[in-house]
Design a protein around this motif. Structure first.
Motif, mmCIF file in Angstrom:
data_model
loop_
_atom_site.group_PDB
_atom_site.id
_atom_site.type_symbol
_atom_site.label_atom_id
_atom_site.label_comp_id
_atom_site.label_asym_id
_atom_site.label_seq_id
_atom_site.Cartn_x
_atom_site.Cartn_y
_atom_site.Cartn_z
ATOM 1 N N THR A 1 -5.601 9.250 0.655
ATOM 2 C CA THR A 1 -4.607 10.515 1.123
ATOM 3 C C THR A 1 -3.702 9.722 2.129
ATOM 4 O O THR A 1 -3.686 8.578 2.718
ATOM 5 C CB THR A 1 -5.343 11.456 1.828
ATOM 6 O OG1 THR A 1 -5.785 10.677 3.271
ATOM 7 C CG2 THR A 1 -6.614 11.862 1.376
ATOM 8 N N PRO A 2 -2.376 10.490 1.628
ATOM 9 C CA PRO A 2 -1.311 9.956 2.609
ATOM 10 C C PRO A 2 -1.709 9.834 4.017
ATOM 11 O O PRO A 2 -1.364 8.704 4.716
ATOM 12 C CB PRO A 2 -0.058 10.781 2.389
ATOM 13 C CG PRO A 2 -0.495 11.391 1.054
ATOM 14 C CD PRO A 2 -1.855 11.461 1.147
ATOM 15 N N TYR A 45 -6.791 -3.752 5.331
ATOM 16 C CA TYR A 45 -6.165 -2.525 4.910
ATOM 17 C C TYR A 45 -6.637 -1.872 3.748
ATOM 18 O O TYR A 45 -6.581 -0.585 3.296
ATOM 19 C CB TYR A 45 -4.754 -2.594 4.793
ATOM 20 C CG TYR A 45 -4.103 -2.881 6.322
ATOM 21 C CD1 TYR A 45 -4.777 -2.262 7.536
ATOM 22 C CD2 TYR A 45 -3.201 -4.142 6.328
ATOM 23 C CE1 TYR A 45 -4.032 -2.751 8.776
ATOM 24 C CE2 TYR A 45 -2.711 -4.214 7.709
ATOM 25 C CZ TYR A 45 -3.230 -3.516 9.067
ATOM 26 O OH TYR A 45 -2.755 -4.084 9.841
ATOM 27 N N PHE A 46 -6.929 -2.617 2.563
ATOM 28 C CA PHE A 46 -7.077 -1.931 1.139
ATOM 29 C C PHE A 46 -8.278 -1.210 1.150
ATOM 30 O O PHE A 46 -8.177 -0.060 0.533
ATOM 31 C CB PHE A 46 -7.078 -3.146 0.310
ATOM 32 C CG PHE A 46 -5.684 -3.414 -0.521
ATOM 33 C CD1 PHE A 46 -4.839 -4.169 0.141
ATOM 34 C CD2 PHE A 46 -5.302 -2.744 -1.668
ATOM 35 C CE1 PHE A 46 -3.384 -4.287 -0.361
ATOM 36 C CE2 PHE A 46 -3.861 -2.990 -1.974
ATOM 37 C CZ PHE A 46 -2.945 -3.750 -1.630
ATOM 38 N N HIS A 47 -9.357 -1.635 1.339
ATOM 39 C CA HIS A 47 -10.333 -0.984 1.108
ATOM 40 C C HIS A 47 -10.387 0.426 1.958
ATOM 41 O O HIS A 47 -10.765 1.480 1.428
ATOM 42 C CB HIS A 47 -11.917 -1.647 1.753
ATOM 43 C CG HIS A 47 -13.034 -0.981 1.493
ATOM 44 N ND1 HIS A 47 -13.725 -0.490 0.633
ATOM 45 C CD2 HIS A 47 -13.958 -0.268 2.647
ATOM 46 C CE1 HIS A 47 -14.643 0.070 0.815
ATOM 47 N NE2 HIS A 47 -14.835 0.232 1.958
ATOM 48 N N ILE A 64 0.893 -1.264 -0.067
ATOM 49 C CA ILE A 64 -0.019 0.083 0.000
ATOM 50 C C ILE A 64 0.968 1.282 0.026
ATOM 51 O O ILE A 64 0.662 2.301 -0.669
ATOM 52 C CB ILE A 64 -0.978 -0.199 1.102
ATOM 53 C CG1 ILE A 64 -2.192 -1.254 0.819
ATOM 54 C CG2 ILE A 64 -1.587 1.360 1.496
ATOM 55 C CD1 ILE A 64 -2.753 -1.436 2.071
ATOM 56 N N MET A 65 2.071 1.260 0.805
ATOM 57 C CA MET A 65 2.984 2.126 0.746
ATOM 58 C C MET A 65 3.521 2.566 -0.494
ATOM 59 O O MET A 65 3.753 3.649 -1.065
ATOM 60 C CB MET A 65 4.025 2.038 1.764
ATOM 61 C CG MET A 65 3.453 2.113 3.329
ATOM 62 S SD MET A 65 2.512 3.857 3.811
ATOM 63 C CE MET A 65 4.145 4.720 4.213
ATOM 64 N N GLU A 82 -2.920 6.352 8.765
ATOM 65 C CA GLU A 82 -3.876 6.125 9.881
ATOM 66 C C GLU A 82 -4.059 4.705 9.888
ATOM 67 O O GLU A 82 -4.088 3.979 10.792
ATOM 68 C CB GLU A 82 -4.800 6.815 9.762
ATOM 69 C CG GLU A 82 -5.748 7.049 11.151
ATOM 70 C CD GLU A 82 -7.178 7.736 11.062
ATOM 71 O OE1 GLU A 82 -7.168 8.719 10.201
ATOM 72 O OE2 GLU A 82 -8.153 7.393 11.496
ATOM 73 N N VAL A 83 -4.775 4.227 8.634
ATOM 74 C CA VAL A 83 -5.191 2.818 8.411
ATOM 75 C C VAL A 83 -4.367 1.753 8.737
ATOM 76 O O VAL A 83 -4.268 0.827 9.482
ATOM 77 C CB VAL A 83 -5.701 2.321 7.149
ATOM 78 C CG1 VAL A 83 -6.085 1.070 6.773
ATOM 79 C CG2 VAL A 83 -6.763 3.482 6.877
#
Lengths: 366, 487
Positions: B269-270, A42-44, A17-18, B275-276
């Protein structure tokens, strides 16, 4: 930068994701399921798509669709699932689509078991699907590298416009270690070749079909040239105590971790042994291994399969020195003491070699 | 009107430059239904003003080269997988018009699973399913929709029920699912049926634009070459043979009740991502632990800890806690579980390294510390502990002490202690308390800080602190007792 104690399998997802990956399409399989589970978490929420596909076949073709739209996308599986994905991987390579595939290897063949093995080496490193293509293969040996090499896999996949595979074993996926994540998100470059559903890309076509033999030959030659140019210089390996080594051990993934400790013990006993760990399996660190072959008397390859990595080492060494082989399979991972014993045995065999080179040749078939 | 109907739709190329040879005619045979269907789809795209936003997913089959003709974004995919690829295209580009164009071999045979699940998810896409009861591209082999008795190159004596089964009614099958919004079967054999087909094509696309979910139009299409008939006879063959088996009409239509079936992603958004993912960029001072000036006895330093017990006793969690505390203290750590079915209800074990040096092998075959919470684990791992190592075991649950005399053994009635302070669930934390009480390897304050960061429930934190204290106290008493024996 804060450290996080995290499983390799989860580190993969956060790193992806990063790295700007926007979608994950997968199917559960032990020991890779934590990747899909983390992706579902995490993706959604972070603005992407996670979808549990109907099968690995469905998953890899969803990856194909997402990659066609120019977004960074990924999937993850283990041996049996990777086998099912091979059709899609061949199409991805043929259509020059970048994506990242994570393979957390388990025991085979067939249903085998869920313990760590490294017997997907051939199906992943040598292709596995039909046609003349390659996949970029990165082999992490820690949770930190599960993060770092996933990151790198996305960069290389985009650069080469080709699937990149992170090849790890069950232990590397399941193990928790401290990981430092990159401090900022990547915004991938725009891909002008992709289909974005707009006027600018309306003329774009993603395909792997070239009906006339001349056209297909041109395409395959193009792929070949692309691999040669774009992957030049990216082969990587880690060297440990190779400077004064008279004898080298080679292994990747979990094996390299056990080997490292065994090398430490052997060094304490006065055996001048070094470790070479391939980090990229394709392109293979052929040059680095061939170079070391000039300075050591022999090499010992250890892997969790009945002789796959050793083929590439022998090709690199090209008969210059003996390359010995030791393996455990079925999910049995060798202990430090076991590998230390192999190192001692192999180093003693070198002594024998000086005395009776002829016997050595018949013994090791070089 | 006459002039208009013969105009070329904008969404089709005027010249087919992607095709080799003649750029003015298609690769389809005379009388083939694909040409009509291509035209209706292109006209509908034009009428809906969606040419730039259309993405056509090309199958494998005769229409593999649909991209020769459609002047839209084109993706060609593996055999049968168009619905899977189209799913991801639509998720990536929710404002596009995604079309999956498939034949009967592609959709009903090899791609049966992909279409079934795509339909069941109610993906907001439009599928055109060309049913000509045969594999056209590969030269007229049997398809799932081939009629009983129909001769093909792979059913040379005619399709038999007991050999190849019945013709598959894909549209009816899919209509039995809740996911699809609109399924209609149309034909291309006379003007009336073609007019109806044209309408259905447009409705299928309109549904998608309005976010009404999954639409599939099955098209009974003549294949004169595959059937060995003239174009006119082929149209008649559709009417006489296909229609009785595959009746035309709307098979399912719940579009009026369906809205907002287009999946949209949250904005990236970064800040949201950080946060997630829980990734903190606070540049906390990184500690590096050393044993210099430490009060930890040499034999306890750089422990290689094996933790083992029944699944559910919390040994895996205990291992993670030790590793987390070790990491925050500035040690190099690793945690490696036994994993898979044996975890579920059976025995569980994990290996934890806490070291001032980088961790080599995370596997531990010669632990310096064993924390065992059931008998089988103690029996299995006690012999592996190195000479001079430590064994802690839950003496409430294990009635036999290990027989080794070259290791330090601490019996901890952890379950009984945990019971007495309020919950048997914290027996693992009592063991942890006993371990750090005995060895001083990790400070209690750090353990408490980690537990506090893991749970917000104050009562639970307090219970855990009690458990740690009780474990420490037990260890110190036991030590005192041992020392007094020595005297």
């Amino acid at each position: 930068m804060a450290q996080e104690l995290i499983k390799g399998n989860e580190a993969v997802v956060k790193a992806a994701i990063m790295a700007g990956c926007r979608s994950f399409y997968g199917y559960p399989i032990t020991p890779a399921s934590e990747i899909a589970e983390a992706a579902a978490r995490y993706f959604h929420e972070s603005g992407g798509t996670f979808l549990q596909a109907e099968s690995e076949v469905g998953a890899i073709n969803m990856v194909y669709g997402a990659a066609s739209c120019g977004e960074r996308t990924m999937t993850a599986s283990s041996g049996p699932g990777i086998s099912l994905m091979q059709e899609g991987i061949s199409y991805l390579a043929g259509s020059e689509l970048p994506c990242v595939i994570v393979d957390i290897m388990r025991g085979g063949p067939g249903l085998g078991n869920i313990a760590p093995e490294q017997a997907d080496y051939h199906q992943v490193v040598k292709g596995g699907g039909h046609g003349s293509y390659h996949t970029i293969v990165l082999a992490p040996n820690s949770a930190q590298e599960m993060c770092d090499l996933t990151f790198l896999a996305f960069e290389l996949a985009d650069r080469v416009r080709n699937p990149a595979i992170v090849l790890a074993d069950g232990f590397i996926g399941q193990m928790m270690e401290p990981v430092e994540f990159p401090d900022r998100m990547v915004e991938p470059d725009d891909k002008p070749w992709a289909v974005h559903g707009d006027a600018e890309t309306r003329k774009n076509l993603i395909t792997s079909i070239y009906l006339s033999p001349e056209d297909l030959e041109r395409h395959v030659r193009h792929l070949e040239t692309k691999y040669a140019l774009e992957t030049d210089g990216i082969a990587m390996c880690e060297k440990y105590h190779t400077g004064d080594a008279e004898f080298l051990v080679i292994g990747y993934g979990i094996v390299s971790r056990v080997l490292k400790t065994a090398v430490d013990h052997a060094r304490e006993m006065g055996i001048k042994v070094g470790l070479l760990r391939p980090i990229t399996l394709w392109p293979f660190p052929t040059v680095q291994i061939a170079y070391e072959a000039n300075y050591v008397k022999s090499m010992l390859v250890v892997e969790l399969s009945t002789g796959q990595l050793v083929d590439d080492v022998r090709l690199a060494v090209n008969g210059e020195i003996p390359v010995r082989f030791y393996s455990r399979v079925g999910g049995v991972v060798p202990t430090t003491d076991e590998l230390l014993t192999q190192i001692i045995k192999a180093s003693e065999a070198d002594h024998v070699r000086k005395v009776v080179p002829a016997a050595e040749e018949s013994l090791w078939g070089v | 009107m006459y002039a208009k109907s013969f105009q070329r739709p904008k969404s089709l190329f005027g010249e087919f430059s992607r095709k080799s040879g003649d750029h003015l005619t298609t690769h389809y045979c005379p009388g083939c239904g694909h040409g009509n269907l291509h035209k209706y789809i292109a006209e509908a795209i034009d009428e809906l003003g969606m040419q730039d936003r259309t993405v056509l997913v090309n199958p494998v089959g005769c229409s593999v080269f649909a991209y020769y003709y459609f002047d839209v974004g084109n993706i060609q995919v593996p055999h049968g997988r168009a619905p899977a690829a189209a799913t991801a295209v639509k998720r990536a580009l929710p404002d596009s018009l995604v079309i999956s164009y498939q034949g009967d071999g592609d959709l009903a045979a090899i791609g049966g699973n992909e279409i079934l699940h795509c339909a069941n998810r109610g993906e907001n896409i439009t599928v055109f399913f060309v049913n000509n009861a045969i594999y056209g591209m590969t030269g007229g082999q049997m398809a799932p929709t081939t009629l009983l008795g129909q001769r093909t190159s792979t059913s040379p004596t005619g399709r038999q029920i007991l050999e190849e089964g019945f013709p598959m009614h894909v549209s009816e099958l899919l209509a039995s699912l809740e996911g699809p919004s609109y399924i209609e079967r149309v034909g291309l054999f006379d003007n009336k049926s073609r007019m109806r087909a044209r309408k259905a094509v447009k409705k299928g696309l309109q549904n998608q634009i309005e976010g009404r979910g999954f639409s599939l139009i099955e098209v009974l299409s003549p294949c004169p070459t595959g059937w060995g008939l003239t174009p006119t006879d082929a149209c008649n063959w559709v009417k006489e043979n296909l229609l009785p088996v595959f009746p035309l009409g709307v098979i399912k239509d719940v579009t009026a009740d369906r809205e907002n079936w287009n999946r949209r992603r949250l904005e990236v958004t970064p800040e949201r991502v950080a946060e997630v993912l829980g990734i903190t960029h606070a540049t906390a001072e990184k500690r590096t632990a050393t044993w210099t000036d430490s009060n930890v006895a040499t034999c306890y330093r750089d422990p290689r800890i094996k933790l083992a017990g029944f699944g559910g006793q919390g040994v895996l969690f205990l291992g993670k806690l030790l590793a987390e505390v070790g990491m925050r203290e500035g040690f190099n750590v690793s945690w490696l579980p036994s994993y898979g079915p044996e975890m579920r209800g059976g025995t569980a074990n994990c290996a934890v390294n806490i070291s001032t040096l980088p961790v080599g092998s995370p596997l531990i075959s010669d632990p310096s510390v064993l924390i065992a919470t059931n008998r089988p684990s103690l029996d299995k791992f006690a012999p592996e502990v190195v000479s001079g190592g430590v064994i802690l075991y839950d003496s409430s649950l294990i009635d036999t002490a290990p027989t080794r005399d070259d290791v330090e053994v601490l019996a901890v009635p952890a379950t009984a202690i945990a019971d007495s302070i309020g919950s048997p669930k914290v027996a693992n934390i009592v063991m942890l308390g006993a371990y750090i009480g005995l060895t001083n390897v990790l400070p209690k304050e750090r353990v408490v800080a980690v537990i506090e960061s893991m749970t917000k429930k104050k009562a639970l934190v307090e219970l855990n602190i009690k458990a740690i204290d009780a474990g420490i106290e037990h260890a110190s008493k036991a030590h005192v007792a041992e020392d007094s024996w020595a005297v």
